[in-house]
Design a protein around this motif. Structure first.
Motif, PDB file in Angstrom:
ATOM      1  N   MET A   1      25.660  31.512  41.717  1.00 52.90           N
ATOM      2  CA  MET A   1      26.977  31.110  42.162  1.00 52.90           C
ATOM      3  C   MET A   1      28.006  31.499  41.105  1.00 52.90           C
ATOM      4  SD  MET A   1      28.321  27.313  42.993  1.00 52.90           S
ATOM      5  CE  MET A   1      28.978  27.259  44.624  1.00 52.90           C
ATOM      6  N   ILE A   2      29.079  32.102  41.538  1.00 60.57           N
ATOM      7  CA  ILE A   2      30.168  32.509  40.662  1.00 60.57           C
ATOM      8  C   ILE A   2      31.373  31.613  40.958  1.00 60.57           C
ATOM      9  CG2 ILE A   2      31.708  34.392  40.012  1.00 60.57           C
ATOM     10  CD1 ILE A   2      29.526  36.292  41.125  1.00 60.57           C
ATOM     11  N   ILE A   3      31.936  31.053  39.907  1.00 62.40           N
ATOM     12  CA  ILE A   3      33.080  30.157  40.065  1.00 62.40           C
ATOM     13  C   ILE A   3      34.279  30.779  39.360  1.00 62.40           C
ATOM     14  CG2 ILE A   3      33.964  27.843  39.585  1.00 62.40           C
ATOM     15  CD1 ILE A   3      30.903  27.047  39.332  1.00 62.40           C
ATOM     16  N   ILE A   4      35.384  30.915  40.088  1.00 61.64           N
ATOM     17  CA  ILE A   4      36.628  31.423  39.517  1.00 61.64           C
ATOM     18  C   ILE A   4      37.644  30.284  39.506  1.00 61.64           C
ATOM     19  CG2 ILE A   4      38.508  33.089  39.733  1.00 61.64           C
ATOM     20  CD1 ILE A   4      36.573  34.895  41.300  1.00 61.64           C
ATOM     21  N   ASP A   5      38.122  29.949  38.331  1.00 64.92           N
ATOM     22  CA  ASP A   5      39.125  28.903  38.190  1.00 64.92           C
ATOM     23  C   ASP A   5      40.497  29.527  38.449  1.00 64.92           C
ATOM     24  OD1 ASP A   5      41.012  27.003  37.348  1.00 64.92           O
ATOM     25  OD2 ASP A   5      39.670  26.238  35.783  1.00 64.92           O
ATOM     26  N   GLU A   6      41.062  29.233  39.592  1.00 62.23           N
ATOM     27  CA  GLU A   6      42.335  29.826  39.997  1.00 62.23           C
ATOM     28  C   GLU A   6      43.485  29.407  39.091  1.00 62.23           C
ATOM     29  OE1 GLU A   6      43.041  29.212  44.141  1.00 62.23           O
ATOM     30  OE2 GLU A   6      41.117  30.069  44.718  1.00 62.23           O
ATOM     31  N   ASN A   7      43.352  28.275  38.424  1.00 65.44           N
ATOM     32  CA  ASN A   7      44.401  27.816  37.514  1.00 65.44           C
ATOM     33  C   ASN A   7      44.413  28.606  36.207  1.00 65.44           C
ATOM     34  OD1 ASN A   7      45.345  25.749  39.245  1.00 65.44           O
ATOM     35  ND2 ASN A   7      43.623  24.485  38.616  1.00 65.44           N
ATOM     36  N   LEU A   8      43.276  29.171  35.828  1.00 67.28           N
ATOM     37  CA  LEU A   8      43.189  29.947  34.593  1.00 67.28           C
ATOM     38  C   LEU A   8      43.382  31.446  34.823  1.00 67.28           C
ATOM     39  CD1 LEU A   8      40.131  28.227  32.851  1.00 67.28           C
ATOM     40  CD2 LEU A   8      42.558  27.932  32.336  1.00 67.28           C
ATOM     41  N   CYS A   9      42.991  31.933  35.983  1.00 72.09           N
ATOM     42  CA  CYS A   9      43.037  33.371  36.267  1.00 72.09           C
ATOM     43  C   CYS A   9      44.469  33.868  36.353  1.00 72.09           C
ATOM     44  CB  CYS A   9      42.308  33.656  37.574  1.00 72.09           C
ATOM     45  SG  CYS A   9      42.296  35.402  38.036  1.00 72.09           S
ATOM     46  N   LYS A  10      44.750  34.982  35.659  1.00 71.49           N
ATOM     47  CA  LYS A  10      46.084  35.585  35.715  1.00 71.49           C
ATOM     48  C   LYS A  10      46.114  36.848  36.574  1.00 71.49           C
ATOM     49  CE  LYS A  10      45.492  38.205  31.475  1.00 71.49           C
ATOM     50  NZ  LYS A  10      45.608  38.085  30.051  1.00 71.49           N
ATOM     51  N   GLY A  11      44.968  37.195  37.162  1.00 69.57           N
ATOM     52  CA  GLY A  11      44.931  38.337  38.072  1.00 69.57           C
ATOM     53  C   GLY A  11      44.841  39.690  37.402  1.00 69.57           C
ATOM     54  N   CYS A  12      44.194  39.780  36.242  1.00 70.85           N
ATOM     55  CA  CYS A  12      44.071  41.072  35.556  1.00 70.85           C
ATOM     56  C   CYS A  12      43.044  41.975  36.237  1.00 70.85           C
ATOM     57  CB  CYS A  12      43.702  40.866  34.090  1.00 70.85           C
ATOM     58  SG  CYS A  12      42.026  40.255  33.819  1.00 70.85           S
ATOM     59  N   HIS A  13      42.132  41.400  36.996  1.00 72.94           N
ATOM     60  CA  HIS A  13      41.103  42.102  37.762  1.00 72.94           C
ATOM     61  C   HIS A  13      40.087  42.854  36.913  1.00 72.94           C
ATOM     62  CE1 HIS A  13      44.428  41.923  40.935  1.00 72.94           C
ATOM     63  NE2 HIS A  13      43.601  40.911  41.122  1.00 72.94           N
ATOM     64  N   LEU A  14      39.946  42.473  35.640  1.00 73.18           N
ATOM     65  CA  LEU A  14      38.899  43.074  34.818  1.00 73.18           C
ATOM     66  C   LEU A  14      37.517  42.816  35.412  1.00 73.18           C
ATOM     67  CD1 LEU A  14      40.058  42.418  31.146  1.00 73.18           C
ATOM     68  CD2 LEU A  14      39.780  44.613  32.280  1.00 73.18           C
TER      69      LEU A  14
END
Length: 90
Positions: A1-14
């Motif tokens: 399972m992969i979890i992405i914290d939307e509050n931390l992500c700035k959308g760099c797409h690395l």
């Protein structure tokens, strides 16, 4: 399972560019910060290598690994089997 914290992500797409299994895609929706966030589109392709978690500059990605995953007989990782199975090599 992969979890992405939307509050931390700035959308760099690395994560999207570094994932060799092409697990991620870019959302067509814009969040409250005005960013198109990545999302997990093909989780079944993920081999839990952790590259996305390591390259994320914002620590917004967590790859949830099962405890002691390296001890499974069916893993395909090149670890020393005597070391990971707890056997002595003497």
């Amino acid at each position: 399972m992969i979890i992405i914290d939307e509050n931390l992500c700035k959308g760099c797409h690395l994560c999207l560019f570094m994932c060799h299994a092409n697990v991620y895609a870019i959302s067509s929706e814009i969040n409250k910060k005005g960013v198109q966030l990545p999302f997990v589109k093909f989780e079944e392709r993920c081999n839990k290598c952790g590259t996305c978690e390591v390259v994320c500059p914002d620590q917004a990605i967590t790859v949830d690994l099962p405890e002691n995953w390296w001890m499974n007989d069916d893993n395909n990782h090149n670890f020393n089997p005597k070391f990971t199975k707890g056997k002595s090599g003497c």
